[in-house]
Enzyme design. Sequence first.
Site, PDB file in Angstrom:
ATOM      1  N   HIS A  35       0.835  -1.210   0.000  1.00 29.87           N
ATOM      2  CA  HIS A  35       0.000   0.000   0.000  1.00 29.87           C
ATOM      3  C   HIS A  35       0.867   1.258   0.000  1.00 29.87           C
ATOM      4  O   HIS A  35       0.508   2.279   0.578  1.00 29.87           O
ATOM      5  CB  HIS A  35      -0.998  -0.007   1.178  1.00 29.87           C
ATOM      6  CG  HIS A  35      -2.087  -1.032   0.984  1.00 29.87           C
ATOM      7  ND1 HIS A  35      -3.221  -0.768   0.238  1.00 29.87           N
ATOM      8  CD2 HIS A  35      -2.187  -2.316   1.376  1.00 29.87           C
ATOM      9  CE1 HIS A  35      -3.981  -1.857   0.217  1.00 29.87           C
ATOM     10  NE2 HIS A  35      -3.369  -2.810   0.887  1.00 29.87           N
ATOM     11  N   SER A  68     -11.442 -18.021 -22.061  1.00 25.81           N
ATOM     12  CA  SER A  68     -10.482 -18.475 -21.047  1.00 25.81           C
ATOM     13  C   SER A  68     -10.797 -19.887 -20.607  1.00 25.81           C
ATOM     14  O   SER A  68     -11.937 -20.194 -20.240  1.00 25.81           O
ATOM     15  CB  SER A  68     -10.505 -17.564 -19.828  1.00 25.81           C
ATOM     16  OG  SER A  68      -9.736 -18.181 -18.801  1.00 25.81           O
ATOM     17  N   LEU A 127      -2.064 -12.589  -5.648  1.00 29.90           N
ATOM     18  CA  LEU A 127      -0.806 -12.712  -6.397  1.00 29.90           C
ATOM     19  C   LEU A 127      -0.934 -12.049  -7.767  1.00 29.90           C
ATOM     20  O   LEU A 127      -0.122 -12.269  -8.651  1.00 29.90           O
ATOM     21  CB  LEU A 127      -0.418 -14.189  -6.552  1.00 29.90           C
ATOM     22  CG  LEU A 127      -0.209 -14.948  -5.237  1.00 29.90           C
ATOM     23  CD1 LEU A 127       0.101 -16.418  -5.499  1.00 29.90           C
ATOM     24  CD2 LEU A 127       0.922 -14.325  -4.413  1.00 29.90           C
ATOM     25  N   SER A 129      -3.426 -12.182 -10.266  1.00 28.77           N
ATOM     26  CA  SER A 129      -3.846 -12.884 -11.474  1.00 28.77           C
ATOM     27  C   SER A 129      -4.390 -11.868 -12.479  1.00 28.77           C
ATOM     28  O   SER A 129      -4.181 -12.004 -13.686  1.00 28.77           O
ATOM     29  CB  SER A 129      -4.891 -13.942 -11.139  1.00 28.77           C
ATOM     30  OG  SER A 129      -5.918 -13.403 -10.340  1.00 28.77           O
ATOM     31  N   SER A 130      -5.054 -10.810 -11.992  1.00 33.68           N
ATOM     32  CA  SER A 130      -5.641  -9.850 -12.942  1.00 33.68           C
ATOM     33  C   SER A 130      -4.561  -9.084 -13.694  1.00 33.68           C
ATOM     34  O   SER A 130      -4.667  -8.901 -14.908  1.00 33.68           O
ATOM     35  CB  SER A 130      -6.612  -8.908 -12.244  1.00 33.68           C
ATOM     36  OG  SER A 130      -6.006  -8.307 -11.134  1.00 33.68           O
ATOM     37  N   ASP A 174       1.615  -4.030  -9.509  1.00 31.55           N
ATOM     38  CA  ASP A 174       1.369  -5.371 -10.047  1.00 31.55           C
ATOM     39  C   ASP A 174       1.673  -5.427 -11.540  1.00 31.55           C
ATOM     40  O   ASP A 174       2.317  -6.360 -12.039  1.00 31.55           O
ATOM     41  CB  ASP A 174      -0.088  -5.785  -9.816  1.00 31.55           C
ATOM     42  CG  ASP A 174      -0.485  -5.673  -8.358  1.00 31.55           C
ATOM     43  OD1 ASP A 174       0.414  -5.569  -7.509  1.00 31.55           O
ATOM     44  OD2 ASP A 174      -1.690  -5.681  -8.076  1.00 31.55           O
TER      45      ASP A 174
HETATM   46  C1  GLA Z   1      -3.003  -4.437  -4.876  1.00 29.90           C
HETATM   47  C2  GLA Z   1      -2.862  -3.311  -5.899  1.00 29.90           C
HETATM   48  C3  GLA Z   1      -1.433  -2.743  -5.911  1.00 29.90           C
HETATM   49  C4  GLA Z   1      -0.957  -2.391  -4.510  1.00 29.90           C
HETATM   50  C5  GLA Z   1      -1.253  -3.531  -3.527  1.00 29.90           C
HETATM   51  C6  GLA Z   1      -0.966  -3.160  -2.099  1.00 29.90           C
HETATM   52  O1  GLA Z   1      -2.222  -5.528  -5.261  1.00 29.90           O
HETATM   53  O2  GLA Z   1      -3.194  -3.778  -7.172  1.00 29.90           O
HETATM   54  O3  GLA Z   1      -1.372  -1.622  -6.764  1.00 29.90           O
HETATM   55  O4  GLA Z   1      -1.532  -1.191  -4.066  1.00 29.90           O
HETATM   56  O5  GLA Z   1      -2.592  -3.973  -3.591  1.00 29.90           O
HETATM   57  O6  GLA Z   1       0.386  -2.912  -1.928  1.00 29.90           O
END
Ligand code: GLA
Length: 389
Positions: A35, A68, A127, A129-130, A174
């Site tokens: 975060h 998918s 983890l 996936s999106s 991510d």
């Molecule tokens: C999710 C969000 C990221 C990040 C994390 C927390 O994975 O997609 O952008 O903010 O939460 O660190």
Amino acid sequence: MKHMELKNKFAEIFGTDKTPRLFCAPARVNLIGEHTDYNGGHVFPCALSFNTYVAAAKRGDSKIRLYSLNFEKTGLVEADLTQLAFNKKQDWANYPLGVFWAMLQRGLPPAGADLLFWGDVPLGAGLSSSASIELAAAVTLNTLFALGLPHTELAKIGQEAENQFVGMNCGIMDQFASAMGKANHAILLNCNTLAYEYAPLELKGVSILICNTNKPHNLIESKYNERRSQSEHALRQLQSRLPIKALGELSEEAFEANKELITDPVERKRAKHAVYENQRTLKAEQALKAGDLEKFGQLMNASHISLRDDYEVTGAELDAMAQAAWKQPGVLGARMTGGGFGGCVVALVKDEAVEAFKRNVAQEYEAKTGYKPDFYIAAAGDGARELKD
Ligand code: GLA
């Protein structure tokens, strides 16, 4: 699933004799820096060897067809480049459609395509996936249509898809990790500037163990967006005195000297987490460079406690998993990873202690929560790419 099988399925599902090209993009685990991305701080993720795979061929018209093998219930999703819109019924396909949409905002891509997806990423486990679906779609379009976009741009496209098309206000971590991952390395990313460096993961005798609570993090969207606006409000109050653009610019000392500007005690805790977590992330990278895994582990533990008490994004399952992990011999540190509210804990565990760790943690965690956990040894893999066979 073997590459050949995916290619055969492509012919079967789309009823075409075009030879598809194959692409993949990985999931990620964040070692520390949670975060902090949308708070202009640092994150320290690595891409995993779990991937979303795509078999794809371009079309001459503006049609998009998506399927998918992980979401067979949704069936074939058909759309048109000229009329892209989010629709709940499109389910998982909103992610790749969002990528088409974000590319269209840049005047790309020139035509539609047929894309068949399959992935071995645990779903809803925090983890990403999106993000791996988004980046798999992005690298596919970039390559099929020879768009020549750098991978950092593909990460931004993935984030735009998620923010503006799907409506999840996530940061860049991510998508960046999925786009830019490098085998055996973690990525230290400054989310304020997008400056990054790779850090070799030389963990001599220590494994990165991912512990899946198997508690789906389904309430995450509303709570995530709420945390984000609380942090942003705290920032605005600090800005009445401080010339900062993001919480990530503050040292612990500067925060402590000015925290009374944040009037709401809950928002003050949120901001405290963002500031301290960012500093912990920088310290963790230094510890890794110095080969001090004990220190790295302590920073992970402190991260979990801050996410539990100040940011309040853990919940009973993640706390039970972390607590069980902390007790085990041979554990250097453990913390929740990803957005929170379910999903996974990541732990550093000495190789010889891994088997006992899994046994003991599984027993204690299941007794406390009723969920059976899963464990994976993380292997840091490469980022989004075409697969040649
Ligand atoms: C999710 C969000 C990221 C990040 C994390 C927390 O994975 O997609 O952008 O903010 O939460 O660190």
